[in-house]
Design a protein around this motif. Structure first.
Motif, PDB file in Angstrom:
ATOM      1  N   GLU A 121       2.372   9.299   6.154  1.00 24.50           N
ATOM      2  CA  GLU A 121       2.019   8.459   5.000  1.00 24.50           C
ATOM      3  C   GLU A 121       3.260   7.888   4.336  1.00 24.50           C
ATOM      4  O   GLU A 121       3.260   6.727   3.897  1.00 24.50           O
ATOM      5  CB  GLU A 121       1.222   9.279   3.990  1.00 24.50           C
ATOM      6  N   ILE A 125       3.787   3.908   3.936  1.00 22.21           N
ATOM      7  CA  ILE A 125       3.796   3.291   2.608  1.00 22.21           C
ATOM      8  C   ILE A 125       5.117   2.560   2.379  1.00 22.21           C
ATOM      9  O   ILE A 125       5.169   1.544   1.674  1.00 22.21           O
ATOM     10  CB  ILE A 125       3.523   4.330   1.490  1.00 22.21           C
ATOM     11  N   THR A 184      -0.055   0.239  -3.742  1.00 21.94           N
ATOM     12  CA  THR A 184      -0.933   1.269  -4.268  1.00 21.94           C
ATOM     13  C   THR A 184      -0.683   2.572  -3.520  1.00 21.94           C
ATOM     14  O   THR A 184      -0.486   2.562  -2.311  1.00 21.94           O
ATOM     15  CB  THR A 184      -2.404   0.846  -4.081  1.00 21.94           C
ATOM     16  N   ARG A 185      -0.652   3.660  -4.223  1.00 22.42           N
ATOM     17  CA  ARG A 185      -0.416   5.014  -3.709  1.00 22.42           C
ATOM     18  C   ARG A 185       1.052   5.311  -3.404  1.00 22.42           C
ATOM     19  O   ARG A 185       1.380   6.435  -3.017  1.00 22.42           O
ATOM     20  CB  ARG A 185      -1.254   5.309  -2.448  1.00 22.42           C
ATOM     21  N   ARG A 187       3.523   5.706  -5.495  1.00 22.57           N
ATOM     22  CA  ARG A 187       3.961   6.736  -6.439  1.00 22.57           C
ATOM     23  C   ARG A 187       3.410   8.105  -6.055  1.00 22.57           C
ATOM     24  O   ARG A 187       4.138   9.094  -6.036  1.00 22.57           O
ATOM     25  CB  ARG A 187       3.530   6.366  -7.857  1.00 22.57           C
ATOM     26  N   GLU A 188       2.128   8.156  -5.744  1.00 22.71           N
ATOM     27  CA  GLU A 188       1.471   9.415  -5.406  1.00 22.71           C
ATOM     28  C   GLU A 188       2.105  10.062  -4.179  1.00 22.71           C
ATOM     29  O   GLU A 188       2.417  11.259  -4.172  1.00 22.71           O
ATOM     30  CB  GLU A 188      -0.018   9.142  -5.155  1.00 22.71           C
ATOM     31  N   ILE A 189       2.314   9.267  -3.137  1.00 20.21           N
ATOM     32  CA  ILE A 189       2.882   9.797  -1.893  1.00 20.21           C
ATOM     33  C   ILE A 189       4.339  10.189  -2.088  1.00 20.21           C
ATOM     34  O   ILE A 189       4.780  11.260  -1.645  1.00 20.21           O
ATOM     35  CB  ILE A 189       2.740   8.765  -0.757  1.00 20.21           C
TER      36      ILE A 189
END
Length: 378
Positions: A121, A125, A184-185, A187-189
């Motif tokens: 991921e 990303i 999108t995502r 930051r989360e990853i």
């Protein structure tokens, strides 16, 4: 298509993004990705052509410099034995760590606890980030070397006569976490990946400290890793029509304490070992770790930062993701007093604030160990 036609096509592409190849200022360089995607590109701009070799007196160039089976010989550290093994197993891994740092400055880590899915991921990303429009990415164009989020190309175009075939995104993730809002995502990853890598790096530093004959906590405390300045750096190396003329990054050592590297399936990393450049092919699910300048300073030269470089190819995009684990920005880095007393040795390096070292390196050309050489005493 002729070279002239290719160059014309390239200039059209550059002008479409608002730049002129003949009047490039450092902050207005087009991304390498934009250049590489020029239709029918057959040659690269002259500003990306290196006419001199990376090799110097410390690199074997003679016919007897035989190639190595590098994946078979690079030290491999089983992280699980360092953290959950028996005392005997841990002691054995600590010795292996010390030998890897001393002999190679580079090792692979297996069974590290960072999920395979998370690593994939993270790579994907980052690919999505580089696929954003130029306008979206240039919001983070480098203005100061210590900005928390920096996007750019080459290394430091203000100081370079020839540019590197590489785009980058650099994000400060500790002590305060930062992240671009897109994709999108991201930051989360990034937050989860950074957390896992920092946990792993802390245990490696403890093992390395023990391998020097010190308490496990010595380097950790001296570097103030609790407030570690940790930099995430994603590098994009697009296909290059003339890879023999270009460089991804030149021979250099890293500024930090340890660097943890994740790559996609495309090779390009080379390390200097025993006076030869060795290609390190990506190993599934393994993370690569190299020793860096602050460890060389703190170990008083026992564990040297390794020289490495990035090569490019004409077939596939390479993505590498480095996590540079450094001391806190306010740490005064110096040879560890315990080591000086233990070996009755004089210090080989001046003391320097890590923040000052980062600024010195990021504000100059990327050249071998030029910054470390500036603070050598002997």
């Amino acid at each position: 298509m002729s070279t002239d036609e290719s160059s014309t096509s390239l200039n059209i592409c550059i002008k479409m993004t608002g730049y002129s190849i003949g009047t490039l200022c450092p902050m207005a360089l087009p991304s390498v990705k934009a250049i590489a995607e020029t239709p029918n590109l057959a040659s690269i701009p002259s500003s990306y052509i290196f006419t001199t070799s990376d090799d110097s007196d410390d690199v074997a160039t003679t016919a007897d410099a035989a190639p190595h089976g590098v994946e078979d010989s690079i030290p491999t550290i089983d992280f699980s034995l360092l953290t959950t093994g028996t005392p005997h197993q841990r002691s054995k891994v600590v010795n292996e760590l010390g030998k890897a740092c001393h002999d190679w400055g580079f090792f692979m880590v297996i069974n590290h606890g960072v999920g395979e899915g998370l690593m994939k991921e993270m790579v994907e990303i980052c690919r999505e980030f580089f696929d954003l429009t130029e306008e979206e990415k240039r919001v983070y164009e480098t203005k100061h070397v210590l900005d928390p989020i920096r996007y750019g190309t080459s290394f430091n175009p203000k100081m370079e006569e020839v540019f590197f075939w590489r785009d980058y995104l650099k994000v400060l993730v500790h002590p305060k976490f930062h992240s671009p809002p897109k994709p999108t995502r991201f930051r989360e990853i990034l937050e989860e990946y950074s957390k896992r890598i920092k946990e792993m790096a802390r245990e490696l530093v403890r093992g390395i400290s023990e391998s020097l004959g010190l308490e496990a906590c010595n380097i950790e405390k001296a570097a103030d890793l609790e407030s570690s300045s940790t930099l995430f750096a994603a590098n994009l190396y697009p296909p290059c029509p003339q890879p023999q003329l270009a460089r991804g990054l030149p021979p250099h050592s890293d500024q930090c304490l340890l660097t943890v590297l994740l790559q996609n399936h495309v090779a390009g990393l080379q390390i200097l070992h025993d006076h030869q450049w060795l290609t390190v092919n990506p190993i599934p699910n393994a993370l690569l770790v190299n020793t860096a300048d602050q460890l060389e300073i703190m170990s008083n030269g026992k564990y040297k930062s390794v020289l490495h470089r990035a090569m490019v190819n004409d077939k596939a995009t390479r993505i590498s993701i480095a996590m540079a684990i450094g001391p806190s920005s306010q740490t005064l880095v110096a040879p560890l007093p315990e080591l000086l007393h233990k070996h009755n040795s004089p210090p080989l390096f001046k003391s320097i604030m890590y923040k000052d070292y980062m600024e010195m390196l990021q504000s100059n050309k990327l050249e071998r160990k030029s910054c470390l050489d500036r603070i050598r005493l002997l």
